[in-house]
Scaffold this motif. Structure first.
Motif, PDB file in Angstrom:
ATOM      1  N   GLY A   6       0.805  -1.215   0.000  1.00 32.59           N
ATOM      2  CA  GLY A   6       0.000   0.000   0.000  1.00 32.59           C
ATOM      3  C   GLY A   6       0.831   1.254   0.000  1.00 32.59           C
ATOM      4  O   GLY A   6       1.988   1.271  -0.436  1.00 32.59           O
ATOM      5  N   ALA A   7       0.249   2.313   0.532  1.00 37.74           N
ATOM      6  CA  ALA A   7       0.856   3.645   0.454  1.00 37.74           C
ATOM      7  C   ALA A   7       2.220   3.696   1.135  1.00 37.74           C
ATOM      8  O   ALA A   7       3.146   4.348   0.638  1.00 37.74           O
ATOM      9  CB  ALA A   7      -0.090   4.668   1.084  1.00 37.74           C
ATOM     10  N   GLY A   8       2.366   3.003   2.263  1.00 38.15           N
ATOM     11  CA  GLY A   8       3.642   3.047   2.974  1.00 38.15           C
ATOM     12  C   GLY A   8       4.786   2.488   2.159  1.00 38.15           C
ATOM     13  O   GLY A   8       5.902   3.024   2.170  1.00 38.15           O
ATOM     14  N   TYR A   9       4.525   1.432   1.419  1.00 40.75           N
ATOM     15  CA  TYR A   9       5.531   0.837   0.536  1.00 40.75           C
ATOM     16  C   TYR A   9       5.820   1.758  -0.636  1.00 40.75           C
ATOM     17  O   TYR A   9       6.990   1.964  -1.017  1.00 40.75           O
ATOM     18  CB  TYR A   9       5.023  -0.513   0.037  1.00 40.75           C
ATOM     19  N   GLN A  10       4.797   2.337  -1.207  1.00 47.62           N
ATOM     20  CA  GLN A  10       4.946   3.177  -2.397  1.00 47.62           C
ATOM     21  C   GLN A  10       5.755   4.433  -2.123  1.00 47.62           C
ATOM     22  O   GLN A  10       6.335   5.015  -3.042  1.00 47.62           O
ATOM     23  CB  GLN A  10       3.560   3.520  -2.951  1.00 47.62           C
ATOM     24  N   GLU A  11       5.831   4.851  -0.863  1.00 47.84           N
ATOM     25  CA  GLU A  11       6.583   6.050  -0.500  1.00 47.84           C
ATOM     26  C   GLU A  11       8.045   5.766  -0.172  1.00 47.84           C
ATOM     27  O   GLU A  11       8.824   6.687   0.068  1.00 47.84           O
ATOM     28  CB  GLU A  11       5.911   6.716   0.712  1.00 47.84           C
ATOM     29  N   LEU A  12       8.451   4.507  -0.182  1.00 46.71           N
ATOM     30  CA  LEU A  12       9.827   4.142   0.140  1.00 46.71           C
ATOM     31  C   LEU A  12      10.781   4.523  -0.982  1.00 46.71           C
ATOM     32  O   LEU A  12      10.376   4.611  -2.150  1.00 46.71           O
ATOM     33  CB  LEU A  12       9.926   2.637   0.383  1.00 46.71           C
ATOM     34  N   PRO A  13      12.068   4.691  -0.681  1.00 43.99           N
ATOM     35  CA  PRO A  13      13.063   4.877  -1.738  1.00 43.99           C
ATOM     36  C   PRO A  13      13.075   3.674  -2.678  1.00 43.99           C
ATOM     37  O   PRO A  13      12.677   2.566  -2.298  1.00 43.99           O
ATOM     38  CB  PRO A  13      14.386   4.992  -0.976  1.00 43.99           C
ATOM     39  N   LEU A  14      13.544   3.891  -3.892  1.00 51.85           N
ATOM     40  CA  LEU A  14      13.535   2.848  -4.910  1.00 51.85           C
ATOM     41  C   LEU A  14      14.200   1.563  -4.449  1.00 51.85           C
ATOM     42  O   LEU A  14      13.656   0.472  -4.598  1.00 51.85           O
ATOM     43  CB  LEU A  14      14.205   3.368  -6.181  1.00 51.85           C
TER      44      LEU A  14
END
Length: 432
Positions: free
Chosen positions: A295-303
């Motif tokens: 979800g959103a938490g993963y999508q906001e992580l660095p590449l």
């Protein structure tokens, strides 16, 4: 399975991964998070990426300046002691070690944060960051997923070979079904494993009997729309019943049978009251497929952090298959102890199951959920991965009832097969 066992497997698979794929230099590759091109250093939020399945030191170097984060993971295991819980512990330990401690995985069991229908919303609003979910419980919201569940009825059943081939094939089809990926995106979730076909679904009955006469009139608990269409063709009656109410219903003979994979049946104890197990080698009751999503938490992580988590899906896939196979072996032991066992359904009933299963795949095309040739796509993928299973020496060496005698979990290494699935199916979809 204890933690020490998990750590040994983690080290073994990591070493093999490095040898097989990584020839993976630890070099850090500059990539843009969106375009996949070479970064000029201006995209600070995206960060830099690493080669697929690189040595842990490469991820650690890329994430050296990352702010520490904690990600909440809600897996399928109902407790830390469940048969399949070790795959979650292995995932947690690998991510935390490879990130140099920058990522902490907080595992929450038993759907304590959100039930399966609520998981997409929980991923979007940040209550959960990673989850194992069952979209088949919500076919109106995930109709394309439901179409793939119907298509899984084209797989067959065997103790080891088909568990491997069916899961590889259906994952192959899933990643090549744009309608499925679009459906997930529309619901705010990002697939890591978009379709985990999971273990063979068996009929587990309180009383023996596999003739057409035995099936006629049976009350059978189901879990998907596809199964609801399969059973009438066998002259049985589908019953919708809450999962946790099924044991008591079987015990009291409110229902005659339940459709279930071996792992959940073993965990919940179905086989204690329904030890007579039926299956077909040529077709299948639609599988209870799930998905591993972010979800959103993963999508906001660095590449590099997203790539690290995605790359661990090779191990997750491998451990899932181990769980399926080991559960088949344990189910056989319990069934035999309770006076039951495994039996192929009779020829007349099997033919009815094959015909309705073929029709289910065609119906998904006619409904406009998937593209023309969907059934052939599944058949071709099954042919391919069955060939790979044979090529890698993983064919069945016996039946379900003696599985524990010819398959040794300690000595049969499923990681090379999983690495091949990663390379040929997953890799092109990793974050870039």
């Amino acid at each position: 399975m204890g933690t020490s066992r998990v750590r040994r497997i983690s080290s073994r698979t990591r070493t093999r991964s490095t040898a097989l794929i990584a020839t993976a230099s630890a070099a850090v590759l500059g990539m843009s998070a969106c375009a996949g091109g070479v970064s000029d250093g201006s995209d600070a939020d995206a960060g830099t990426g690493v080669e697929a399945r690189a040595d842990f030191s490469a991820y650690q170097e890329a994430l050296a300046d990352m702010e520490p984060v904690t990600l909440t993971y809600q897996p399928s295991a109902q407790s830390a002691d469940a048969m399949d819980a070790y795959r979650d512990v292995d995932f947690k330990e690998n991510v935390e070690e490879a990130s140099g401690g920058k990522i902490t995985i907080d595992i929450v069991h038993a759907q304590a944060i959100a039930g399966y229908p609520e998981i997409p919303d929980a991923l979007t609003d940040g209550r959960i960051d990673l989850a194992y979910t069952l979209p088949l419980y919500d076919p109106s919201r995930f109709p394309v997923n439901s179409a793939l569940v119907a298509g899984s009825s084209l797989t067959g059943a065997s103790p080891r070979a088909e568990e491997l081939a069916a899961n590889a094939a259906m994952l192959d089809v899933a990643w090549n079904t744009p309608e499925l990926l679009e459906e997930m995106e529309a619901n705010g979730i990002e697939p890591l494993i978009p379709f985990n076909a999971d273990g063979t679904v068996f009929s587990m009955c309180a009383e023996p009997g596999n003739s057409a006469e035995d099936w006629d009139g049976r009350q059978v608990r189901i879990s998907s729309a596809a199964q609801e269409k399969q059973l009438p063709a066998m002259k049985a009656s589908p019953v919708s019943l809450e999962y946790l109410e099924t044991y008591e219903a079987l015990q009291r003979k409110t229902v005659d049978c339940t459709l279930s994979a071996a792992l959940p049946a073993y965990n919940v104890g179905f086989l204690e009251v329904a030890p007579h197990i039926s299956y077909s080698e040529k077709a299948s009751f639609a599988r209870g497929a799930g998905a591993i999503v972010a979800g959103a938490g993963y999508q906001e992580l660095p590449l590099a952090a997203r790539q690290l988590i995605f790359d661990q899906m090779a191990e997750v896939f491998m451990h899932s298959r181990r769980s399926n196979i080991n559960a088949n072996a344990e189910a056989a032991k319990v069934a035999l102890e309770k006076g039951g066992g495994f039996e192929n359904i009779d020829e007349q009933t099997e033919q009815a199951l094959i015909e309705v299963s073929n029709g289910l795949a065609v119906e998904q095309v006619e409904a406009g959920l998937v593209s023309e040739g969907f059934d052939q796509q599944i058949t071709d993928a099954l042919d391919k991965w069955r060939g790979v299973v044979d090529e890698m020496g993983l064919a069945d060496e016996g039946g379900f009832e003696d599985l524990s005698e010819w398959h040794d979990d300690e000595s049969v290494d499923l990681m090379p097969f999983s690495e091949r699935v990663y390379e040929e199916v997953m890799k092109e979809h990793r974050p870039q």
